[in-house]
Scaffold this motif. Structure first.
Motif, PDB file in Angstrom:
ATOM      1  N   ILE A  52       0.818  -1.221   0.000  1.00 51.86           N
ATOM      2  CA  ILE A  52       0.000   0.000   0.000  1.00 51.86           C
ATOM      3  C   ILE A  52       0.848   1.266   0.000  1.00 51.86           C
ATOM      4  O   ILE A  52       0.580   2.204  -0.757  1.00 51.86           O
ATOM      5  CB  ILE A  52      -0.981  -0.013   1.188  1.00 51.86           C
ATOM      6  CG1 ILE A  52      -1.993  -1.138   0.976  1.00 51.86           C
ATOM      7  CG2 ILE A  52      -1.699   1.320   1.331  1.00 51.86           C
ATOM      8  CD1 ILE A  52      -2.889  -1.396   2.150  1.00 51.86           C
ATOM      9  N   LEU A  53       1.860   1.339   0.843  1.00 53.72           N
ATOM     10  CA  LEU A  53       2.644   2.576   0.954  1.00 53.72           C
ATOM     11  C   LEU A  53       3.792   2.679  -0.039  1.00 53.72           C
ATOM     12  O   LEU A  53       4.242   3.784  -0.343  1.00 53.72           O
ATOM     13  CB  LEU A  53       3.195   2.722   2.373  1.00 53.72           C
ATOM     14  CG  LEU A  53       2.165   2.955   3.460  1.00 53.72           C
ATOM     15  CD1 LEU A  53       2.838   3.045   4.817  1.00 53.72           C
ATOM     16  CD2 LEU A  53       1.354   4.194   3.178  1.00 53.72           C
ATOM     17  N   ILE A  54       4.275   1.567  -0.534  1.00 54.13           N
ATOM     18  CA  ILE A  54       5.395   1.596  -1.467  1.00 54.13           C
ATOM     19  C   ILE A  54       4.936   1.254  -2.880  1.00 54.13           C
ATOM     20  O   ILE A  54       5.228   1.971  -3.832  1.00 54.13           O
ATOM     21  CB  ILE A  54       6.515   0.613  -1.037  1.00 54.13           C
ATOM     22  CG1 ILE A  54       6.971   0.887   0.377  1.00 54.13           C
ATOM     23  CG2 ILE A  54       7.671   0.646  -2.012  1.00 54.13           C
ATOM     24  CD1 ILE A  54       7.585   2.243   0.595  1.00 54.13           C
ATOM     25  N   GLY A  55       4.196   0.169  -3.012  1.00 56.43           N
ATOM     26  CA  GLY A  55       3.808  -0.311  -4.331  1.00 56.43           C
ATOM     27  C   GLY A  55       2.762   0.533  -5.038  1.00 56.43           C
ATOM     28  O   GLY A  55       2.942   0.908  -6.196  1.00 56.43           O
ATOM     29  N   MET A  56       1.664   0.841  -4.354  1.00 52.95           N
ATOM     30  CA  MET A  56       0.576   1.548  -5.019  1.00 52.95           C
ATOM     31  C   MET A  56       0.932   2.980  -5.442  1.00 52.95           C
ATOM     32  O   MET A  56       0.556   3.387  -6.528  1.00 52.95           O
ATOM     33  CB  MET A  56      -0.689   1.530  -4.157  1.00 52.95           C
ATOM     34  CG  MET A  56      -1.255   0.129  -3.943  1.00 52.95           C
ATOM     35  SD  MET A  56      -1.059  -1.020  -5.313  1.00 52.95           S
ATOM     36  CE  MET A  56      -2.460  -0.684  -6.294  1.00 52.95           C
ATOM     37  N   PRO A  57       1.654   3.750  -4.642  1.00 53.83           N
ATOM     38  CA  PRO A  57       2.034   5.080  -5.129  1.00 53.83           C
ATOM     39  C   PRO A  57       2.935   5.046  -6.366  1.00 53.83           C
ATOM     40  O   PRO A  57       3.004   6.019  -7.108  1.00 53.83           O
ATOM     41  CB  PRO A  57       2.764   5.713  -3.942  1.00 53.83           C
ATOM     42  CG  PRO A  57       2.206   5.024  -2.762  1.00 53.83           C
ATOM     43  CD  PRO A  57       1.960   3.612  -3.215  1.00 53.83           C
ATOM     44  N   SER A  58       3.583   3.920  -6.610  1.00 51.86           N
ATOM     45  CA  SER A  58       4.442   3.862  -7.787  1.00 51.86           C
ATOM     46  C   SER A  58       3.627   3.851  -9.078  1.00 51.86           C
ATOM     47  O   SER A  58       4.153   4.163 -10.142  1.00 51.86           O
ATOM     48  CB  SER A  58       5.385   2.660  -7.713  1.00 51.86           C
ATOM     49  OG  SER A  58       4.671   1.458  -7.770  1.00 51.86           O
ATOM     50  N   ILE A  59       2.322   3.549  -9.004  1.00 52.42           N
ATOM     51  CA  ILE A  59       1.484   3.615 -10.203  1.00 52.42           C
ATOM     52  C   ILE A  59       1.422   5.050 -10.716  1.00 52.42           C
ATOM     53  O   ILE A  59       1.371   5.285 -11.921  1.00 52.42           O
ATOM     54  CB  ILE A  59       0.068   3.037  -9.954  1.00 52.42           C
ATOM     55  CG1 ILE A  59      -0.691   2.841 -11.269  1.00 52.42           C
ATOM     56  CG2 ILE A  59      -0.751   3.933  -9.075  1.00 52.42           C
ATOM     57  CD1 ILE A  59      -0.252   1.665 -12.047  1.00 52.42           C
ATOM     58  N   ILE A  60       1.463   6.018  -9.806  1.00 51.23           N
ATOM     59  CA  ILE A  60       1.456   7.422 -10.208  1.00 51.23           C
ATOM     60  C   ILE A  60       2.702   7.728 -11.033  1.00 51.23           C
ATOM     61  O   ILE A  60       2.628   8.384 -12.070  1.00 51.23           O
ATOM     62  CB  ILE A  60       1.377   8.341  -8.974  1.00 51.23           C
ATOM     63  CG1 ILE A  60       0.052   8.123  -8.259  1.00 51.23           C
ATOM     64  CG2 ILE A  60       1.556   9.802  -9.356  1.00 51.23           C
ATOM     65  CD1 ILE A  60      -0.006   8.715  -6.868  1.00 51.23           C
TER      66      ILE A  60
END
Length: 84
Positions: free
Chosen positions: A42-50
């Motif tokens: 959630i904190l590392i992986g998902m923001p990388s989609i941005i």
């Protein structure tokens, strides 16, 4: 075959690949975050989609770099302020 179907199929594959890349990127941080899977995803992986979307839209690494810098700065500011 209709060209719109080919484009639609290619677009969906790109989305799936982007999500998989985010999950792998997040899970690659497991050792750093004491094997906390939710934190990594959630904190590392998902923001990388941005960052992936920014790069794909602009074809410029600076936009992804600035998004990463902004996100890290916000996390550091929250941590220093004692709210996290």
């Amino acid at each position: 075959m209709d060209r719109s179907l080919i484009q639609y199929d290619t677009y969906n594959r790109q989305e799936v690949h982007d999500i998989l890349a985010c999950l792998v990127f997040g899970l690659a941080h497991l050792w750093t975050y004491d094997f906390n899977v939710l934190q990594c995803v959630i904190l590392i992986g998902m923001p990388s989609i941005i960052k992936i979307v920014l790069y794909l839209k602009t074809r410029n690494l600076w936009s992804a770099y600035l998004a990463h810098l902004f996100f890290d700065s916000v996390v550091i500011a929250i941590t220093i302020s004692g709210r996290l």
